[in-house]
Enzyme design. Structure first.
Site, PDB file in Angstrom:
ATOM      1  N   ASP A   1       0.819  -1.204   0.000  1.00 37.30           N
ATOM      2  CA  ASP A   1       0.000   0.000   0.000  1.00 37.30           C
ATOM      3  C   ASP A   1       0.862   1.268   0.000  1.00 37.30           C
ATOM      4  OD1 ASP A   1      -2.385  -1.269  -0.086  1.00 37.30           O
ATOM      5  OD2 ASP A   1      -2.828  -1.075   2.049  1.00 37.30           O
TER       6      ASP A   1
ATOM      7  N   LYS B   1      -3.222   4.232  -3.573  1.00 41.07           N
ATOM      8  CA  LYS B   1      -3.619   5.406  -4.341  1.00 41.07           C
ATOM      9  C   LYS B   1      -2.352   6.174  -4.706  1.00 41.07           C
ATOM     10  CE  LYS B   1      -7.602   8.029  -3.644  1.00 41.07           C
ATOM     11  NZ  LYS B   1      -8.478   8.684  -2.720  1.00 41.07           N
TER      12      LYS B   1
ATOM     13  N   MET C   1      -6.727   9.558   9.475  1.00 41.32           N
ATOM     14  CA  MET C   1      -7.384  10.060   8.258  1.00 41.32           C
ATOM     15  C   MET C   1      -8.302  11.253   8.556  1.00 41.32           C
ATOM     16  SD  MET C   1      -8.353   6.355   6.627  1.00 41.32           S
ATOM     17  CE  MET C   1      -8.801   5.590   8.188  1.00 41.32           C
TER      18      MET C   1
HETATM   19  C1  LIG Z   1      -5.862   3.737   5.841  1.00 44.00           C
HETATM   20  S1  LIG Z   1      -5.263   4.248   7.400  1.00 44.00           S
HETATM   21  C2  LIG Z   1      -4.156   2.910   7.738  1.00 44.00           C
HETATM   22  C3  LIG Z   1      -3.803   2.777   9.191  1.00 44.00           C
HETATM   23  C4  LIG Z   1      -2.789   1.673   9.448  1.00 44.00           C
HETATM   24  N1  LIG Z   1      -3.370   0.377   9.154  1.00 44.00           N
HETATM   25  C5  LIG Z   1      -2.267   1.695  10.874  1.00 44.00           C
HETATM   26  O1  LIG Z   1      -2.545   0.757  11.635  1.00 44.00           O
HETATM   27  O2  LIG Z   1      -1.543   2.632  11.221  1.00 44.00           O
HETATM   28  C6  LIG Z   1      -4.192   5.549   6.920  1.00 44.00           C
HETATM   29  C7  LIG Z   1      -4.019   6.599   8.001  1.00 44.00           C
HETATM   30  O3  LIG Z   1      -3.150   6.111   9.020  1.00 44.00           O
HETATM   31  C8  LIG Z   1      -2.426   7.194   9.570  1.00 44.00           C
HETATM   32  N2  LIG Z   1      -0.984   6.927   9.381  1.00 44.00           N
HETATM   33  C9  LIG Z   1      -0.438   5.816   8.893  1.00 44.00           C
HETATM   34  N3  LIG Z   1       0.910   5.884   8.928  1.00 44.00           N
HETATM   35  C10 LIG Z   1       1.204   7.085   9.467  1.00 44.00           C
HETATM   36  C11 LIG Z   1       2.404   7.747   9.801  1.00 44.00           C
HETATM   37  N4  LIG Z   1       3.612   7.206   9.586  1.00 44.00           N
HETATM   38  N5  LIG Z   1       2.323   8.964  10.368  1.00 44.00           N
HETATM   39  C12 LIG Z   1       1.140   9.545  10.614  1.00 44.00           C
HETATM   40  N6  LIG Z   1      -0.044   8.960  10.316  1.00 44.00           N
HETATM   41  C13 LIG Z   1      -0.008   7.752   9.764  1.00 44.00           C
HETATM   42  C14 LIG Z   1      -2.893   8.446   8.853  1.00 44.00           C
HETATM   43  O4  LIG Z   1      -3.965   8.993   9.600  1.00 44.00           O
HETATM   44  C15 LIG Z   1      -3.364   7.884   7.546  1.00 44.00           C
HETATM   45  O5  LIG Z   1      -4.289   8.741   6.915  1.00 44.00           O
END
Ligand SMILES: C[S@@+](CC[C@H](N)C(=O)[O-])C[C@H]1O[C@@H](n2cnc3c(N)ncnc32)[C@H](O)[C@@H]1O
Length: 264
Positions: free
Chosen positions: A46, A68, A182
């Site tokens: 992803d 995306k 998100m």
């Molecule tokens: C589709 S969700 C996936 C979440 C992921 N499965 C998790 O457990 O962290 C995507 C969101 O996770 C958050 N996110 C993921 N990685 C991040 C990072 N390194 N720093 C900040 N936010 C992050 C953001 O809010 C982003 O929009």
């Protein structure tokens, strides 16, 4: 056979491993995730899987992007699941690599259900979710005994007109910190909804962008000013937004031996 294979079992051809890649720093991968990266034939990954993590993959592994990119619509979830099934049935070791934890706002649950329905053997390898590990990397504890007995992990990627059924007032009443995924684009709607529900406008808010990576940036602000301050600082997704007293603890921890990345 290496020690990890002996302990946890081999990555068999014709199977899918649904693996969490953590928030970005390869140092936060699990041993099983590293093993999968070094064994997989095909890696379906992803957008939030960092380049530093992918760099650990076996050079011969085929990489397929399933997120995306460049404003183009993301592949449909059903298409991704069908691709996993197709690859497994072709006899590949298929690594489905997702940012954070695969079962936290990652649609890993849907993919696992699809694999069950197709009778494809699979394994789930948890990862460090951004809402907890990402905050920690920025020097923000998810709980302390003095501030909170609970945290609420929730998505901010939702309709804020009430059509999604999210009762912001009910969440505000719990008094527990909200850790939002998100939520950047909806912050101008979420913050007033929480304030209208009784959350103090000066409640601390921390916004952590690209947590645990070289590009990590953190802003500590207040609920009333969070959106304007984020715009002024040029903050963009992906970000975790923590709302509550825990966000105010960062200042006390900075300079007390934290990783340099935890500094603003
Ligand atoms: C589709 S969700 C996936 C979440 C992921 N499965 C998790 O457990 O962290 C995507 C969101 O996770 C958050 N996110 C993921 N990685 C991040 C990072 N390194 N720093 C900040 N936010 C992050 C953001 O809010 C982003 O929009």
């Amino acid at each position: 056979m290496n020690a990890i294979t002996d302990r946890f079992g081999a990555f068999e051809p014709g199977t899918v491993w649904l693996v969490g890649a953590g928030p970005g720093d390869p140092g936060l991968l699990t041993l099983l995730a590293v093993h999968a990266l070094q064994t997989a034939d095909v890696i379906v990954y992803d957008a939030l899987v960092s380049d530093d993590v992918l760099a650990l993959a076996r050079p011969e592994a085929i990489r397929e992007f399933a997120g995306k990119r460049g404003g183009k619509p993301s592949p449909k979830q059903r298409d991704i699941t069908e691709r996993l099934i197709e690859l497994a049935r072709a006899g590949h070791r298929v690594l489905r690599l997702k940012g954070g934890d695969p079962f936290v706002f990652g649609r890993g649950g849907e993919e696992a259900l699809g694999l069950v329905a197709a009778h494809v053997p699979f394994k789930v390898v948890p990862g460090i979710t951004a809402g907890l590990g990402g905050l920690a990397a920025a020097g923000i504890p998810a709980t302390t005994r003095d501030t909170n007995q609970a945290v609420i992990l929730m998505t901010g990627h939702c309709a804020t007109d009430g059509s999604d059924g999210i009762d912001w007032a009910a969440y505000a009443r719990t008094g527990a910190p909200l850790i939002l995924y998100m939520a950047m684009s909806n912050l101008p709607k979420i913050a007033p909804a929480l304030i209208a529900a009784g959350t103090a406008p000066d409640t601390p808010v921390a916004i952590v962008v690209r947590a645990s990576t070289e590009a990590q940036r953190t802003l500590v602000t207040t609920l009333a000013t969070a959106h304007d301050d984020a715009i002024a600082a040029g903050f963009e997704a992906p970000a975790i937004i923590a709302i509550g007293a825990i966000a105010g603890l960062k200042a006390a921890l900075v300079g007390a031996g934290l990783d340099a990345r935890a500094l603003p």
